[in-house]
Design an enzyme around this catalytic site. Structure first.
Site, PDB file in Angstrom:
ATOM      1  N   LYS A   1       4.537 -11.445   3.496  1.00  0.00           N
ATOM      2  CA  LYS A   1       3.111 -11.649   3.208  1.00  0.00           C
ATOM      3  C   LYS A   1       2.970 -11.761   1.707  1.00  0.00           C
ATOM      4  CE  LYS A   1      -0.121  -8.192   3.175  1.00  0.00           C
ATOM      5  NZ  LYS A   1      -0.572  -8.309   1.762  1.00  0.00           N
TER       6      LYS A   1
ATOM      7  N   GLU B   1      -9.134  -9.561   3.846  1.00  0.00           N
ATOM      8  CA  GLU B   1      -9.426  -8.174   3.453  1.00  0.00           C
ATOM      9  C   GLU B   1     -10.789  -8.075   2.789  1.00  0.00           C
ATOM     10  OE1 GLU B   1      -6.256  -6.066   1.508  1.00  0.00           O
ATOM     11  OE2 GLU B   1      -7.565  -4.406   0.942  1.00  0.00           O
TER      12      GLU B   1
ATOM     13  N   ASP C   1       5.710  -7.103   2.607  1.00  0.00           N
ATOM     14  CA  ASP C   1       4.684  -7.490   1.635  1.00  0.00           C
ATOM     15  C   ASP C   1       5.341  -7.742   0.277  1.00  0.00           C
ATOM     16  OD1 ASP C   1       2.114  -7.925   0.847  1.00  0.00           O
ATOM     17  OD2 ASP C   1       1.471  -5.829   0.942  1.00  0.00           O
TER      18      ASP C   1
ATOM     19  N   SER D   1       0.843  -1.202   0.000  1.00  0.00           N
ATOM     20  CA  SER D   1       0.000   0.000   0.000  1.00  0.00           C
ATOM     21  C   SER D   1       0.876   1.249   0.000  1.00  0.00           C
ATOM     22  CB  SER D   1      -0.927   0.013   1.222  1.00  0.00           C
ATOM     23  OG  SER D   1      -0.180  -0.237   2.409  1.00  0.00           O
TER      24      SER D   1
ATOM     25  N   GLU E   1      -0.173 -12.378  -1.464  1.00  0.00           N
ATOM     26  CA  GLU E   1      -1.599 -12.458  -1.775  1.00  0.00           C
ATOM     27  C   GLU E   1      -1.932 -13.751  -2.517  1.00  0.00           C
ATOM     28  OE1 GLU E   1      -2.939  -8.955  -3.874  1.00  0.00           O
ATOM     29  OE2 GLU E   1      -2.154  -7.602  -2.329  1.00  0.00           O
TER      30      GLU E   1
END
Ligand code: KIV
Length: 276
Positions: free
Chosen positions: A120, A189, A90, A52, A122
């Site tokens: 992390k 999320e 991330d 982000s 996704e």
């Protein structure tokens, strides 16, 4: 002794211990060393160096342009500011999707070059074999399912996940497979709160960390800029709670500085050096 002084270093095991005790896990994003130091001193369990940063630091409209080199620099800065929180890096778009080898090399860079303690990435069922490979070679992994921003074009926008049976089944099967692969935690999320609660109960040791996934998750994560009011005015998702309005504070401080310089009030005698 204060609570903070007594606080032990958070490790990936702390997540499972807190889950088993029913103690909530606190996570915030961080991208620089001063913020990392403040959040750590305030008692946060874990700092997520989120991609982000693409949006809130670099001004991109999505997280897709984020690069490994930028993420390594942000992660190293956070590690330098941190003492006790668990630092999770991330993995940016295309740093792990192309192949397991790419994922291994890039995840390894976060630990070896930047000092992260976990990564992390996704994805659900489709990422299990990559995640297992990382965990097998000693890299702790936080999973991330639900609305995964690197797939924003496939979702067609920030849509809540888990509202229809097919999506609920995919989320539950993914979460269970990620636990089986060894993930110490999973970000949920924008997930409908009932399925988020069911996943949290179904997982034995893997902690769920929610963002827009309701109160039953084992912990919560938010983006630091968002909770401090350092965001685009039109970005106001339902799940966000704003704890400070730093935009107003910064604007007022800078207006005052501009006025003081223009009027000659700054620098004053106390802010100037004299001859010895
Ligand atoms: O990049 C990020 O900040 C994240 C969190 C919002 C979970 O992935």
């Amino acid at each position: 002794m204060s609570e903070i002084k007594k606080r032990k270093k958070t490790t990936v095991q702390t997540f499972a211990e807190k889950k088993s005790r029913g103690e909530k896990i606190t996570v915030l994003t961080a991208y620089d060393h001063i913020t990392a130091r403040l959040l750590d001193q305030a008692g946060i369990d874990s700092l997520l160096v989120g991609d982000s940063a693409a949006n809130v630091i670099h001004g991109f409209r999505s997280t897709l342009p984020m690069t490994m080199d930028l993420m390594i620099a942000h992660t190293a800065a956070v590690v330098r500011g941190n003492a006790r929180a668990l630092v999770i890096a991330d993995m940016p778009f295309m740093s792990f999707q192309p192949s397991e080898e790419t994922a291994t090399l890039n995840a390894g860079r976060f630990l070896a070059e930047a000092g992260a303690e976990a990564v992390k990435l996704e994805g659900g069922l489709e990422m299990v074999s990559t995640i297992k490979r990382l965990i097998d070679i000693g890299i702790p992994v936080m999973g991330h399912i639900g609305l995964t921003p690197q797939s924003i074009h496939r979702f067609g926008g920030p849509r809540v996940q888990g509202r229809v049976e097919r999506s609920r089944t995919y989320l539950m099967e993914s979460a269970q497979a990620l636990e089986e692969a060894g993930c110490f935690s999973i970000v949920l999320e924008l997930v409908e709160k009932k399925i988020a609660a069911e996943i949290t109960t179904a997982l034995k040791t893997t902690a769920t960390i929610g963002i827009g996934a309701g109160p039953e998750c084992d912990g919560q994560v938010l983006v630091i800029n968002d909770i401090l009011g350092l965001r685009e005015p039109e970005f106001r998702p339902k799940f966000l709670r704003e704890y400070a309005d730093l935009s107003t504070i910064i604007t007022e401080a800078v207006r005052k500085y501009v006025d003081d310089v223009k009027s000659g009030d700054f620098p004053g005698e106390d802010e100037s050096y004299n001859t010895l």
